[in-house]
Design a protein around this motif. Structure first.
Motif, short mmCIF file in Angstrom:
data_model
loop_
_atom_site.label_atom_id
_atom_site.label_comp_id
_atom_site.label_asym_id
_atom_site.label_seq_id
_atom_site.Cartn_x
_atom_site.Cartn_y
_atom_site.Cartn_z
N VAL A 165 0.23 11.42 10.45
CA VAL A 165 0.48 11.15 9.04
C VAL A 165 1.91 11.56 8.75
CG1 VAL A 165 -0.19 11.69 6.68
CG2 VAL A 165 -1.94 11.52 8.47
N MET A 166 2.74 10.62 8.30
CA MET A 166 4.16 10.88 8.08
C MET A 166 4.44 10.96 6.59
SD MET A 166 5.90 8.57 11.08
CE MET A 166 5.57 8.99 12.81
N ILE A 167 5.06 12.10 6.18
CA ILE A 167 5.19 12.41 4.76
C ILE A 167 6.67 12.52 4.39
CG2 ILE A 167 4.46 13.93 2.91
CD1 ILE A 167 2.20 14.93 4.70
N HIS A 168 7.11 11.67 3.49
CA HIS A 168 8.53 11.63 3.14
C HIS A 168 8.95 12.83 2.31
CE1 HIS A 168 8.15 10.56 -1.16
NE2 HIS A 168 7.11 9.82 -0.81
N GLY A 169 10.25 13.09 2.31
CA GLY A 169 10.83 14.12 1.47
C GLY A 169 11.36 13.53 0.17
N GLY A 170 12.18 14.32 -0.52
CA GLY A 170 12.77 13.86 -1.77
C GLY A 170 12.58 14.82 -2.92
N ALA A 171 12.56 16.12 -2.62
CA ALA A 171 12.43 17.16 -3.65
C ALA A 171 11.12 17.07 -4.40
CB ALA A 171 13.60 17.10 -4.64
N TRP A 172 10.11 16.47 -3.78
CA TRP A 172 8.83 16.19 -4.42
C TRP A 172 9.00 15.31 -5.66
CZ3 TRP A 172 10.21 21.49 -3.76
CH2 TRP A 172 9.64 22.12 -2.64
N GLN A 173 10.21 14.75 -5.81
CA GLN A 173 10.52 13.96 -7.01
C GLN A 173 11.01 12.55 -6.69
OE1 GLN A 173 12.77 16.29 -10.10
NE2 GLN A 173 12.81 17.87 -8.51
N GLY A 174 11.27 12.27 -5.43
CA GLY A 174 11.80 10.97 -5.05
C GLY A 174 11.39 10.62 -3.63
N TYR A 179 0.03 6.35 19.31
CA TYR A 179 -0.49 7.01 18.10
C TYR A 179 -0.73 5.98 17.01
CZ TYR A 179 1.11 11.43 20.13
OH TYR A 179 1.29 12.51 20.96
N VAL A 180 -1.84 6.12 16.31
CA VAL A 180 -1.93 5.47 15.01
C VAL A 180 -1.02 6.26 14.08
CG1 VAL A 180 -3.44 4.91 13.07
CG2 VAL A 180 -4.30 4.72 15.41
N ALA A 181 -0.16 5.58 13.34
CA ALA A 181 0.80 6.29 12.50
C ALA A 181 0.76 5.71 11.09
CB ALA A 181 2.21 6.18 13.06
N ALA A 182 0.63 6.59 10.11
CA ALA A 182 0.55 6.17 8.71
C ALA A 182 1.64 6.84 7.90
CB ALA A 182 -0.81 6.52 8.13
N ALA A 183 2.43 6.04 7.19
CA ALA A 183 3.42 6.56 6.24
C ALA A 183 2.79 6.50 4.86
CB ALA A 183 4.69 5.72 6.29
N ILE A 184 2.77 7.63 4.16
CA ILE A 184 2.01 7.71 2.92
C ILE A 184 2.91 7.90 1.70
CG2 ILE A 184 0.09 8.71 4.22
CD1 ILE A 184 0.67 11.37 2.71
N SER A 185 2.42 7.39 0.57
CA SER A 185 3.01 7.70 -0.72
C SER A 185 2.23 8.83 -1.37
CB SER A 185 2.97 6.47 -1.64
OG SER A 185 3.74 5.42 -1.12
N TYR A 186 2.86 9.49 -2.32
CA TYR A 186 2.15 10.50 -3.11
C TYR A 186 2.78 10.55 -4.50
CZ TYR A 186 6.05 13.40 -1.31
OH TYR A 186 7.29 13.88 -0.95
N ARG A 187 2.05 11.09 -5.45
CA ARG A 187 2.58 11.17 -6.81
C ARG A 187 3.78 12.13 -6.87
NH1 ARG A 187 -2.36 13.22 -9.87
NH2 ARG A 187 -2.85 13.98 -7.78
N LEU A 188 4.71 11.79 -7.73
CA LEU A 188 5.98 12.52 -7.77
C LEU A 188 6.16 13.27 -9.09
CD1 LEU A 188 8.26 9.70 -6.31
CD2 LEU A 188 7.28 11.65 -5.06
N ALA A 189 6.91 14.36 -9.02
CA ALA A 189 7.33 15.09 -10.20
C ALA A 189 8.52 14.35 -10.83
CB ALA A 189 7.72 16.52 -9.81
#
Length: 304
Positions: free
Chosen positions: A63-72, A101-111
């Motif tokens: 599971v690949m989780i992007h950065g961005g200050a939890w805001q972007g 590997y099965v690889a998933a890039a995910i979105s999440y809600r942002l501040a």
């Protein structure tokens, strides 16, 4: 591998845009499915992009989780290839699929619209969704890893260190675990109380995410800090950090390394001399990519 896009200092905990490990077309048979809705929170749908290797499986899942200050930032940093010399290079999820590997890039809600713990609730919800659909994506239920840069590293650590007792598992597929069995953390913050004396960072990047200043409500930051959850049951963890990172100082990773070592957990830390917050050379990123897959192969595939 080309270097990720340079991190703007105006975005503390900014996202990296990790690009291809090598300039080549993805292996024939890698199947990429985009914009998969994995959860709905209120009126907002959350999506992931997933790449599946050829063959019968089951395969470990990253599971690949992007950065961005939890805001972007966006999941596209891991799931969209880059242009290089007139050719499009495969994305990180495609290359991970080439590695088995099965690889998933995910979105999440942002501040600031969503406050913590919304981001980790979403990240763990994605893990649970993938487990619930393991047969669809040829996933080995017992072999999940999380990979993240900066804020994504922080969320990856919480996916690995926290069990259900942390209270971050809410929403759908609650019969599945939101915890992963291996973590690769690129300079994620581990102890948010360390920002108590950094008013500029607190005002611009901490309060919008966590709602209160560290000095006002330390409990919020303790709950959000990966260091809080270190036990002997923690998963194997690989850490990367630049020695002159001014946004997430290296003491974050040094503290995590010590805590995991003291707990008897398999942990490795690799430093980039004179490296800042992600503005490393192509050579350093290539070394980190190779080390990451070696570590993941050891702990998720049992390779020596």
């Amino acid at each position: 591998m080309t270097a990720p896009a340079r991190v703007l200092l105006a975005l503390a905990f900014a996202c990296l845009v990790p690009t291809a490990l090598r300039a080549a077309e993805p292996e024939a048979g890698v199947k990429v499915t985009r914009t998969v809705a994995y959860a709905k929170v209120g009126d907002e749908k959350l999506y992931l992009d997933v790449a599946v290797p050829p063959g019968p499986g089951p395969f470990p899942c990253l599971v690949m989780i992007h950065g961005g200050a939890w805001q972007g930032g966006s999941r596209g940093e891991f799931s969209v290839g880059r242009e290089r010399d007139g050719k499009k290079t495969p994305s990180w999820i495609e290359q991970a699929a080439e590695q088995g590997y099965v690889a998933a890039a995910i979105s999440y809600r942002l501040a600031p619209k969503t406050k913590f713990p919304g981001m980790i609730e979403d990240s763990r919800s994605a893990v649970r969704f993938l487990r619930a659909h393991a047969k669809d994506y040829k996933i080995d239920l017992d072999k999940f890893g999380a990979v993240g840069f900066s804020a994504g590293g922080h969320l990856s650590l919480l996916c690995g260190l926290c069990d259900k007792s942390a209270g971050f598992d809410v929403g759908e597929n609650l019969d599945q675990s939101g915890q992963v069995q291996c973590v690769v953390d690129f300079f994620g913050p581990t102890d948010l109380s360390l920002y108590a004396n950094s008013p500029g960072v607190v005002d611009g990047y901490i309060v919008p995410v966590f709602g209160k200043e560290v000095k006002t409500d330390g409990a919020v930051y303790k709950k959000a800090s990966p260091l809080t959850y270190v036990t002997k049951a923690a998963p194997p963890t690989l850490i990367f950090h630049g020695t002159i990172d001014l946004i997430v100082p290296i003491k974050h990773s040094e503290a995590l390394l010590k805590a995991l070592t003291d707990a008897g957990v398999p942990v490795e830390m690799q430093t980039v001399p004179f490296g800042g917050h992600g503005n490393w050379s192509d050579r350093e990123y290539a070394k980190a990519a190779a080390a990451s897959f070696k570590f993941l192969d050891t702990h998720l595939k049992g390779k020596k």
